[in-house]
Write a protein that holds these residues in place. Structure first.
Motif, PDB file in Angstrom:
ATOM      1  N   GLU A 198       0.902  -1.250  -0.061  1.00 10.00           N
ATOM      2  CA  GLU A 198       0.033  -0.002   0.074  1.00 10.00           C
ATOM      3  C   GLU A 198       0.816   1.156  -0.145  1.00 10.00           C
ATOM      4  OE1 GLU A 198      -3.244   0.376  -0.272  1.00 10.00           O
ATOM      5  OE2 GLU A 198      -3.573  -1.765  -0.118  1.00 10.00           O
ATOM      6  N   TRP A 215       5.095   5.418  -3.944  1.00  8.79           N
ATOM      7  CA  TRP A 215       4.111   5.609  -4.975  1.00  8.79           C
ATOM      8  C   TRP A 215       4.494   6.866  -5.679  1.00  8.79           C
ATOM      9  CZ3 TRP A 215       2.994   1.444  -7.197  1.00  8.79           C
ATOM     10  CH2 TRP A 215       2.415   0.441  -6.235  1.00  8.79           C
ATOM     11  N   ASP A 223      -2.532   4.008 -10.414  1.00 11.20           N
ATOM     12  CA  ASP A 223      -3.681   3.913  -9.445  1.00 11.20           C
ATOM     13  C   ASP A 223      -3.311   4.408  -7.971  1.00 11.20           C
ATOM     14  OD1 ASP A 223      -6.553   3.105  -8.450  1.00 11.20           O
ATOM     15  OD2 ASP A 223      -5.272   2.035  -6.941  1.00 11.20           O
ATOM     16  N   ARG A 224      -2.114   4.232  -7.626  1.00  9.41           N
ATOM     17  CA  ARG A 224      -1.721   4.766  -6.380  1.00  9.41           C
ATOM     18  C   ARG A 224      -1.118   6.127  -6.488  1.00  9.41           C
ATOM     19  NH1 ARG A 224      -4.714   1.413  -3.919  1.00  9.41           N
ATOM     20  NH2 ARG A 224      -3.788  -0.553  -3.782  1.00  9.41           N
ATOM     21  N   SER A 225      -0.670   6.630  -7.508  1.00 10.90           N
ATOM     22  CA  SER A 225       0.151   7.788  -7.729  1.00 10.90           C
ATOM     23  C   SER A 225      -1.149   8.806  -7.762  1.00 10.90           C
ATOM     24  CB  SER A 225       0.970   8.046  -8.713  1.00 10.90           C
ATOM     25  OG  SER A 225       0.417   7.731  -9.949  1.00 10.90           O
ATOM     26  N   PRO A 235      -0.808   8.052  -1.194  1.00 11.18           N
ATOM     27  CA  PRO A 235      -0.622   6.634  -0.401  1.00 11.18           C
ATOM     28  C   PRO A 235      -1.813   6.337   0.733  1.00 11.18           C
ATOM     29  CG  PRO A 235       0.873   8.775   0.103  1.00 11.18           C
ATOM     30  CD  PRO A 235      -0.178   9.059  -1.052  1.00 11.18           C
TER      31      PRO A 235
END
Length: 155
Positions: free
Chosen positions: A76, A92, A144-146, A150
């Motif tokens: 994550e 990320w 997706d994460r960027s 976070p």
């Protein structure tokens, strides 16, 4: 990532070249056993020479085991890239792009500091289709994460 559903895998997930790793581990063990046996079975060798055969076999097997070390661990909070002798933790936001172009020996990450980082844990050598799928999944996770930030949980 499933192509049909477009859903991202549950984290944490680890990418590694499984077939290459299996080949390197098997070769390392076989090399160690063969060279050690040769050293121990040659009657004209003294104790020091026998030990040097075993030591050399262990050193050569160790090199093959190091070559089998690369992996990418995604969670994550970011990505941990483990290459042959180094390990680097990336957030990320540091990952701008995940690249695997035709002819590349492995994935490259374009980073926010302007550098590019090799990711030996995803390499198309023996299992090209698997590497392409892993690269797409890592790219989708990074995108997706960027954008989510976070620790953001996405539906």
């Amino acid at each position: 990532m499933s192509e049909s559903t477009g859903r991202l895998p549950a984290l944490p997930v680890t990418f590694r070249p499984a077939r290459t790793r299996a080949v390197l581990h098997a070769a390392g063990i076989a090399l160690f056993v063969a060279v050690s046996l040769i050293g121990l079975l040659l009657k004209q060798l003294g104790p020091g020479e026998r030990i040097s055969f075993v030591f050399t076999a262990a050193l050569l097997a160790g090199v093959l085991f190091l070559l089998a070390r690369p992996k990418v661990v995604v969670d994550e909070d970011g990505v941990t890239v483990v290459n042959i002798v180094g390990r680097r933790r990336l957030e990320w936001a540091q990952i701008l792009r995940v690249n695997l172009r035709p002819g590349d020996p492995w994935v490259f990450l374009d980073l926010s500091d302007g550098s590019s980082m090799p990711v030996l844990g995803i390499q198309p050598g023996i299992a090209k289709a698997r590497a392409v799928d892993d690269a797409r999944t890592l790219r989708a996770l990074a995108e997706d994460r960027s954008t989510a930030g976070p620790g953001t949980v996405r539906d």
